[in-house]
Design an enzyme around this catalytic site. Structure first.
Site, mmCIF file in Angstrom:
data_model
loop_
_atom_site.group_PDB
_atom_site.id
_atom_site.type_symbol
_atom_site.label_atom_id
_atom_site.label_comp_id
_atom_site.label_asym_id
_atom_site.label_seq_id
_atom_site.Cartn_x
_atom_site.Cartn_y
_atom_site.Cartn_z
ATOM 1 N N ASP A 228 59.241 -20.765 5.208
ATOM 2 C CA ASP A 228 58.489 -19.514 5.201
ATOM 3 C C ASP A 228 58.996 -18.721 6.404
ATOM 4 O O ASP A 228 59.652 -19.264 7.302
ATOM 5 C CB ASP A 228 56.975 -19.766 5.274
ATOM 6 C CG ASP A 228 56.187 -18.534 4.822
ATOM 7 O OD1 ASP A 228 56.778 -17.424 4.765
ATOM 8 O OD2 ASP A 228 54.983 -18.659 4.528
HETATM 9 C C1 BGC Z 1 54.628 -15.217 3.626
HETATM 10 C C2 BGC Z 1 55.466 -15.560 2.415
HETATM 11 C C3 BGC Z 1 56.408 -14.432 2.117
HETATM 12 C C4 BGC Z 1 57.270 -14.172 3.336
HETATM 13 C C5 BGC Z 1 58.257 -13.034 3.152
HETATM 14 C C6 BGC Z 1 55.481 -14.804 4.807
HETATM 15 O O1 BGC Z 1 54.681 -14.321 5.825
HETATM 16 O O2 BGC Z 1 53.836 -16.327 3.984
HETATM 17 O O3 BGC Z 1 54.647 -15.805 1.317
HETATM 18 O O4 BGC Z 1 57.183 -14.732 0.992
HETATM 19 O O5 BGC Z 1 56.417 -13.825 4.421
HETATM 20 O O6 BGC Z 1 57.595 -11.832 3.045
#
Ligand code: BGC
Length: 750
Positions: A228
């Site tokens: 993530d």
């Molecule tokens: C989120 C993800 C997301 C990623 C990119 C993160 O903060 O937890 O779900 O895909 O950001 O935007």
């Protein structure tokens, strides 16, 4: 590109280039190596529509269709429909040159307070897993990739970067990991995105147990894992554990960590896993790069030039919303027939159809509920409350007066944007007070009042006894307004079912008192009793149970037939459920199949959802839903022997249209053929000798060692739950501890 060609490419890369490849180029793409023809691929959120953006993604993104968020899609109880949504997202990905869509998200909804509940499917792993599988298969059918996220247990936002979640092995296996296991095995997602949090001490981004032992060795996952955004702690340990791609790119910083971990240079981050000493071999790096490149080339080569029909996708978004919204109450107010309707609530003209954070789509074509309702009949509008100011009560009287002069009122209200979003959890489940007061005042003047709720997670409903109907529209994507109108006016018949339990009040919920934890630590002390498993076990009546939802028609569950009334754990069982549409309109019913073990040796839920099927039945006609159950549907996770286990017992198969209403039941006797035992040891209890495969041999040996008479004397009074060691410590048996240990070893080795 063939495996051998990728191998050849990897051999030509320098260590620096390999380290560069394992981190993003920026927030939304991978690193290219032009000298070797390695392309870059693009990544984009998100789970219910694309969100292509620049930088870290706070600005406006490229317009795309906003499909119903997970919270609503799951209520369809329809894997095929989820596939349809996925396929449409896949087409838009192709159109917008996106190779990996960052979704779906299928963490379990542990608490309705979870800030991202609207992005997740359900409290139940079977429902969640099947809907996720549908979305993945749909996206990948259009040759775009997916990133199933957030692996695992990202069920809260509070302290999400560091929170340490203490979860029993059994709850992990039966609930939290099971939600991922099914889609990983069935739909084979291209990639997985690991979660920010820690599980039992280990960051998901560097847990070898999670990313390699479970995901790859047990489940057979073949793609790559990405972090993530910002979830990487110790980069080198991540590679060791099975995390290939770090997102977003950190440039020199973690490149240096990887290079040094191979070359023996200084690694800044302290290692966390005692088995990992901040050292990586070139083989480990090559394996990670190979996995990454296999996906990069596969997706890069799959570009299609087909035009994308966004207008059609809008219609698909409407259809899915219509098939998923849940009718919670109807005392005859719906469907609307003739007369004048007072439409009340700012959400009728400023609809709330998705949640905030990384999944937020710049929707192409948003339908306002008021506009869609105008197409069906005479309506008048009053704002009722202000979405910009919760504490503004000044519009209530005007709205109530309007309602009094009409034949009915439809109040569209719910949770304003600020109430729920990625990044923080809720602290209560109440609607804004101004919405509640509005409902009270309108009902006083207009008893024929319908409430339409737009919210991403359960809310308390103190008004439930006073209003004539409630439609739970959730957050329904850009077509929600049309879907609401179609359902209210009976152009479509509601057929959504709740994918989560609605509590009466927050104190009833399974994790109450243990959510969101404290001091960066949270105890999942409810264990496997999540969602309806909790309410049923503790006989707590919720506001609305899991699986519940009304229709404009009625269904009678006629019969349930099992293909056998006896089986071994390795057989499969076919279950046939017959039901009739006894009303006067056509309708769809989500038939739910639950399994209960009658006399379990360990604590088990009252029943668990194992399968579901949505069937369309014309008025007056009968239909059949056929299911197959296999070993896993009867099993529980044995945390002593670390395996899925089925015990011989009677199991009841229940079928119905809601977890609290399963009119059909039939039983099957399951015989387990597997022996569950660990080697004998000094802690084995005497009673275990009776069923242990080596129990008799060992008892015979003991008899010889102790002597017949003495043995009989001791064994006549011996408490059965005492461990073997007590033979030495509590009796004058002439046995010494070394003798006992030797006897045990000899027996085990045979
Ligand atoms: C989120 C993800 C997301 C990623 C990119 C993160 O903060 O937890 O779900 O895909 O950001 O935007």
């Amino acid at each position: 590109m063939k495996k051998s060609e990728i191998k050849d490419l990897v051999s030509k890369l320098t260590l620096e280039e390999k380290a560069m490849l394992l981190s993003g180029k920026d927030a939304w793409s991978t690193v290219p190596i032009p000298r070797l023809g390695i392309p870059s691929i693009n990544l984009s959120d998100g789970p219910h529509g694309l969100r292509q953006c620049n930088g870290l993604g706070w600005g406006e993104s490229v317009p795309a269709t906003c499909f119903p968020p997970a919270v609503l899609l799951a209520c369809s109880f329809d894997e095929e429909l989820a596939k349809k949504q996925g396929a449409a997202i896949g087409e838009e990905a192709q159109d917008q040159n996106v190779q990996i869509v960052l979704g779906p998200g299928n963490n379990i909804k542990r608490s309705p307070l979870g800030g991202r509940c609207f992005e997740y499917f359900s409290e139940d792993p079977v429902l969640s897993g099947h809907i996720a599988a549908g979305v993945i298969e749909g996206i990948q059918s259009k040759k775009a990739g997916t990133a199933l996220k957030h692996f695992a247990c990202n069920s809260q936002e509070t302290e999400r970067f560091v929170i340490d979640e203490k979860i029993s092995e059994r709850a992990l296996r039966e609930i939290y990991l099971a939600s991922f296991e099914y889609p990983v095995k069935k739909a084979k997602p291209t990639t997985l995105m690991c979660a920010y949090n820690r599980i039992n001490g280990d960051y998901c981004s560097q847990s070898k147990w999670l990313l390699t032992d479970v995901l790859r060795s047990e489940w057979g996952f073949k793609g790559f894992v990405m972090s993530d955004w910002g979830a990487v702690d110790n980069r080198a340990q991540g590679v060791y554990a099975g995390l290939e791609l770090e997102m977003p790119g950190t440039g020199e910083e973690n490149k240096r960590e990887l290079v040094n971990a191979v070359n023996g240079g200084p690694v800044a981050m302290p290692p966390v896993d005692p088995k990992f000493r901040n050292k990586l071999t070139m083989r480990q790096i090559d394996k990670a790069v190979t996995r990454l490149l296999e996906v990069v080339f596969a997706l890069h080569e799959k570009k299609t030039e087909k035009p994308c029909d966004y207008a059609k996708h809008h219609r698909t978004a409407v259809e899915i919303a219509r098939e998923s919204m849940v009718l919670l109450k109807n005392s005859g107010a719906l469907p609307i027939k003739g007369g004048k309707t007072a439409v009340i609530g700012e959400m009728a003209v400023r609809p709330r159809y998705q949640g905030g954070g990384s999944s937020c789509v710049n929707a192409i074509d948003v339908t306002k509920p008021l506009d869609a309702m105008r197409e069906y009949g005479e309506v008048e509008y009053a704002q009722g409350y202000s979405l910009d100011d919760d504490a503004d009560y000044s519009r209530i009287n005007e709205a109530a007066d309007l309602a009094a002069g009409c034949d009915r009122a439809v109040i569209i209200c719910g949770l304003p944007d600020s109430y729920e979003s990625e990044g923080y959890d809720r602290t209560h489940i109440n609607l804004p007070d101004s919405h509640l007061r509005l409902i009270d005042e309108v009902v006083r003047k207009q008893p024929n009042t319908v409430v339409v709720l737009c919210n991403g997670a359960p809310v308390a409903m103190p008004f439930i006894g006073k209003v004539n109907a409630v439609l739970e529209a959730y957050l329904g994507g850009e077509g929600a307004g049309q879907a609401i109108a179609d359902l209210l006016y009976g152009k479509a018949n509601p057929c959504g079912k709740l994918a989560e339990t609605f509590p009466q009040f927050i104190e009833q919920t399974p994790s109450y008192g243990n959510f969101p934890g404290e001091n960066s630590r949270v105890e999942y002390s409810e264990g496997i009793y999540v969602g309806y498993r909790w309410y049923e076990k503790h006989k707590i009546p919720p506001l609305f149970p899991f699986g519940y939802g009304l229709s404009y028609t009625t269904f009678r569950y006629d019969s349930i037939t099992l293909s056998a009334d006896e089986m071994t754990e390795n057989d499969s069982l076919t279950v046939t459920v017959k039901l009739t549409n006894t009303g006067s309109v056509d309708g769809k019913e989500a038939v739910q199949l639950y399994v209960r073990q009658e006399a379990p040796r360990v604590s088990r839920p009252e029943k668990e959802l194992k399968a579901f099927k949505k069937v369309f039945i014309k008025a007056g006609e009968t239909a059949e839903a056929v299911f197959t159950l296999d070993r896993r549907d009867f099993a529980y996770w044995d945390d002593k022997y670390h395996c899925w286990r089925v015990d011989s017992d009677k199991f009841t198969i229940l079928a119905g249209g809601s977890s609290d209403n399963c009119p059909l039941a039939a039983s099957v006797q399951v015989t387990s053929q597997q022996q569950y035992c660990e080697p004998l040891n000094i802690h084995t209890q005497f009673m275990e000798l009776k069923t242990h495969p080596k129990g008799k041999t060992f008892t015979d040996r003991l008899r010889t060692a102790i002597g017949g008479d003495k043995f009989d004397e001791i064994f006549a009074h011996l408490p059965q739950d005492w461990p073997l060691r007590t033979l030495v410590q509590m009796y004058d048996s002439k046995l010494t501890m070394p003798m006992l240990v030797k006897l045990i070893e000899q027996t085990n080795q045979e």
